[in-house]
Enzyme design. Sequence first.
Site, mmCIF file in Angstrom:
data_model
loop_
_atom_site.group_PDB
_atom_site.id
_atom_site.type_symbol
_atom_site.label_atom_id
_atom_site.label_comp_id
_atom_site.label_asym_id
_atom_site.label_seq_id
_atom_site.Cartn_x
_atom_site.Cartn_y
_atom_site.Cartn_z
ATOM 1 N N ASP A 19 0.812 -1.140 -0.011
ATOM 2 C CA ASP A 19 -0.003 0.089 -0.051
ATOM 3 C C ASP A 19 0.862 1.263 -0.102
ATOM 4 O O ASP A 19 1.680 1.523 1.022
ATOM 5 C CB ASP A 19 -0.766 -0.175 1.212
ATOM 6 C CG ASP A 19 -1.562 1.106 1.287
ATOM 7 O OD1 ASP A 19 -1.882 1.827 0.381
ATOM 8 O OD2 ASP A 19 -2.243 1.401 2.471
ATOM 9 N N ASN A 44 -0.115 4.606 -0.466
ATOM 10 C CA ASN A 44 -0.729 5.783 -0.101
ATOM 11 C C ASN A 44 -1.573 5.767 1.024
ATOM 12 O O ASN A 44 -2.468 6.635 1.441
ATOM 13 C CB ASN A 44 -1.790 6.240 -1.370
ATOM 14 C CG ASN A 44 -2.859 5.415 -1.655
ATOM 15 O OD1 ASN A 44 -2.939 4.236 -1.117
ATOM 16 N ND2 ASN A 44 -4.019 5.617 -2.381
ATOM 17 N N ASP A 57 -4.234 3.781 2.553
ATOM 18 C CA ASP A 57 -5.526 3.758 2.459
ATOM 19 C C ASP A 57 -5.903 2.562 2.808
ATOM 20 O O ASP A 57 -7.211 1.857 3.191
ATOM 21 C CB ASP A 57 -6.196 4.289 1.234
ATOM 22 C CG ASP A 57 -5.999 3.238 -0.127
ATOM 23 O OD1 ASP A 57 -4.945 2.283 0.075
ATOM 24 O OD2 ASP A 57 -6.526 3.374 -1.104
ATOM 25 N N ASP A 88 -1.711 -1.156 -3.983
ATOM 26 C CA ASP A 88 -1.854 -0.467 -5.136
ATOM 27 C C ASP A 88 -0.906 -0.716 -6.136
ATOM 28 O O ASP A 88 0.261 -1.319 -5.723
ATOM 29 C CB ASP A 88 -2.178 1.079 -4.940
ATOM 30 C CG ASP A 88 -1.233 1.598 -3.722
ATOM 31 O OD1 ASP A 88 -0.088 1.224 -4.106
ATOM 32 O OD2 ASP A 88 -1.834 2.197 -2.957
ATOM 33 N N ASP A 100 -5.102 -10.203 -15.614
ATOM 34 C CA ASP A 100 -6.121 -10.877 -15.546
ATOM 35 C C ASP A 100 -7.288 -10.807 -16.380
ATOM 36 O O ASP A 100 -7.661 -9.613 -16.531
ATOM 37 C CB ASP A 100 -6.508 -10.911 -14.051
ATOM 38 C CG ASP A 100 -6.868 -12.408 -13.251
ATOM 39 O OD1 ASP A 100 -7.846 -13.133 -13.971
ATOM 40 O OD2 ASP A 100 -6.330 -12.782 -12.406
ATOM 41 N N ASP A 134 -9.233 -16.092 -16.421
ATOM 42 C CA ASP A 134 -10.178 -16.494 -15.434
ATOM 43 C C ASP A 134 -11.228 -17.654 -15.932
ATOM 44 O O ASP A 134 -11.955 -17.279 -17.082
ATOM 45 C CB ASP A 134 -10.987 -15.281 -14.899
ATOM 46 C CG ASP A 134 -11.655 -15.480 -13.554
ATOM 47 O OD1 ASP A 134 -10.882 -15.942 -12.396
ATOM 48 O OD2 ASP A 134 -13.025 -15.327 -13.283
ATOM 49 N N GLU A 149 -7.313 -20.625 -16.497
ATOM 50 C CA GLU A 149 -7.819 -21.431 -15.402
ATOM 51 C C GLU A 149 -8.627 -22.388 -15.547
ATOM 52 O O GLU A 149 -9.634 -22.109 -16.065
ATOM 53 C CB GLU A 149 -8.365 -20.178 -14.259
ATOM 54 C CG GLU A 149 -8.642 -20.845 -12.960
ATOM 55 C CD GLU A 149 -9.706 -19.980 -12.235
ATOM 56 O OE1 GLU A 149 -9.821 -20.247 -10.830
ATOM 57 O OE2 GLU A 149 -10.388 -19.556 -12.696
ATOM 58 N N HIS A 155 -4.326 -17.205 -5.096
ATOM 59 C CA HIS A 155 -5.359 -16.243 -4.421
ATOM 60 C C HIS A 155 -6.441 -16.937 -3.797
ATOM 61 O O HIS A 155 -7.157 -16.241 -3.099
ATOM 62 C CB HIS A 155 -5.513 -14.876 -5.138
ATOM 63 C CG HIS A 155 -6.255 -15.193 -6.375
ATOM 64 N ND1 HIS A 155 -5.833 -15.879 -7.635
ATOM 65 C CD2 HIS A 155 -7.605 -14.964 -6.606
ATOM 66 C CE1 HIS A 155 -6.650 -15.988 -8.421
ATOM 67 N NE2 HIS A 155 -7.809 -15.382 -7.762
ATOM 68 N N ASP A 156 -6.642 -18.062 -4.558
ATOM 69 C CA ASP A 156 -7.829 -19.031 -4.079
ATOM 70 C C ASP A 156 -7.517 -19.911 -3.162
ATOM 71 O O ASP A 156 -8.285 -20.877 -2.558
ATOM 72 C CB ASP A 156 -8.417 -19.456 -5.323
ATOM 73 C CG ASP A 156 -8.996 -18.514 -6.262
ATOM 74 O OD1 ASP A 156 -9.522 -17.192 -5.695
ATOM 75 O OD2 ASP A 156 -9.164 -18.419 -7.473
#
Length: 547
Positions: free
Chosen positions: A21, A23, A25, A29, A98, A200, A242, A316-317
């Site tokens: 990150d 910035n 928040d 990013d 992706d 995907d 995928e 990520h899954d």
Amino acid sequence: MKQSWWHDAVVYQIYPRSFMDSNNDGIGDIPGIISRLDYLKELGVDVLWLSPVFKSPMDDNGYDISDYDDIAPEFGTLADMDRLIEQAGQRGIRILLDLVVNHSSDEHPWFQQARQSKDNPYRDFYIWRQPRADGSPPNQLRAAFAGSAWELDEATGEYYLHLFSKKQPDLNWQNPNVRTEVYAMMNRWLDRGIAGFRMDVIEMLGKVPDQEVIVNGPDLHDILQEMHQQTLAGRDTLTVGETWAATTDIAKLYSNPERKELSMVFGFDHIRLSYHPQAGKWRPKPFDLVELKQVFAHWQTELAGEGWNSLFWNNHDLARSVSIYGDEGEYRLKSAKMLATVIHGMQGTPYIYQGEEIGMTNVRFDHLEDYQDIETRNHYAEKLVEGYNHDELMAAIHTHSRDNARTPMQWDDSEYAGFSQVTPWIKVNPNYRDINVQQDRHRQDSLFRHYQQLIRLRKSHEILVYGSFELLLPEHPTVFAYLRHYQNKTLLVVNSFARETVTVELPATWQNCSCETLITNDVVRTQLPETLQLSPYESFMVILNHQ
Ligand code: NOJ
């Protein structure tokens, strides 16, 4: 086999929301990714695959896209993306984006138009059906995130199909206008300088919803050949699909270069070994190493010369590999090195998922509320109604929730693990004080360095890239050993999945053979004994000297 640049490449997957990150928040990013390019360069990876960074209401963290040509403000701007492509390029690193085109967001202008009226020109961009006589959905199709795959649109009185959340309506790939729009969008991104796409749920494009056929539909490969022709032809890209339902025969259809579809696909047969065969991942089961070896050997031998493998434990899954196949305790680093060697020793393109290179583990949040993932939340609710109890569901979540992979990248031991200076969108894994990049880089036995070494070996030893695969000791319950053969050379890879010392007999040809160690997580070997004694999670790769 004709050689391609991605044959000896290693891909690193970034989940932008959780990587860095810049910035403050609380959300990772693109400028954050840029700030870590030197780290990735040092690791030695050739390609970065970014999970979606496009404009999105983030119902499924960006896998629900409302504008394919713009960047979500929380991730940055198009100018940031251009800078990333350029600055990565300066370091010899290419970018994959992706491609999520099985569905869009319900907030995409196409869907906004489509739901206006039955005769809107965009109506047929999506899949609409009349209710049955009693008003119920057209059929029994279920959504991956629980519930029916059909949602009634009150205004027009028809159901639309969504194989994921109801905010992810499925695009109608039978409509040539959809295909034309998607191909044009892909070309715009390729022209912008990206190296290709991770695609995907690409196996769903040929679906026939009325027959409840979702994957591997009759038109799938025609569509992919058309897509190739319209976008990839004449460009030197890497594309990876995928494909949870791919068998090796199907994987060859996608990845045989003659057929001009994709470079490779992700097969998931090895991953499913820790899911209950019927009930799936919410009923975890321990994997069986003999089966795991069979699966890998089958993919290795079947695709040889006829397709290409992608090699991975994580994304990520999925759960963190060290938590499923290795040891989270005393042998965390040693077992993580072993797992890395298993994957990087085989034929195919290896993928590393952020944090894997420092041995990040699963997280165990006590409260369901700390889980942000739509799949986790929806399935918890649905399974509770089906009669599962809270404790067993939390145990399943601790094992297989997608959020295991999505906690922030652990850079150092400062508050929020150096990912951000404010509370992140999802809690940091509490083990960040012990497991982080800074700490790993200072260790003698650094896992990062092990990955660095594996990546370098792939560049310097063609046998790792092109050698054929031969499984040894198929019935051994805890040792995964295999040979690679190439131009009169033989490479031996031995990996112990046991917490105890084990002994194995290598084939007679290799007993007492002298060898050169390429990489190890324990002792350097110059000679193989008659009976090999392996320490817990020991792993090594040696070139054998023919005798
Ligand atoms: C597969 C992606 O990897 C996953 O994260 C996503 O939720 C679904 N496809 C839907 O796009």
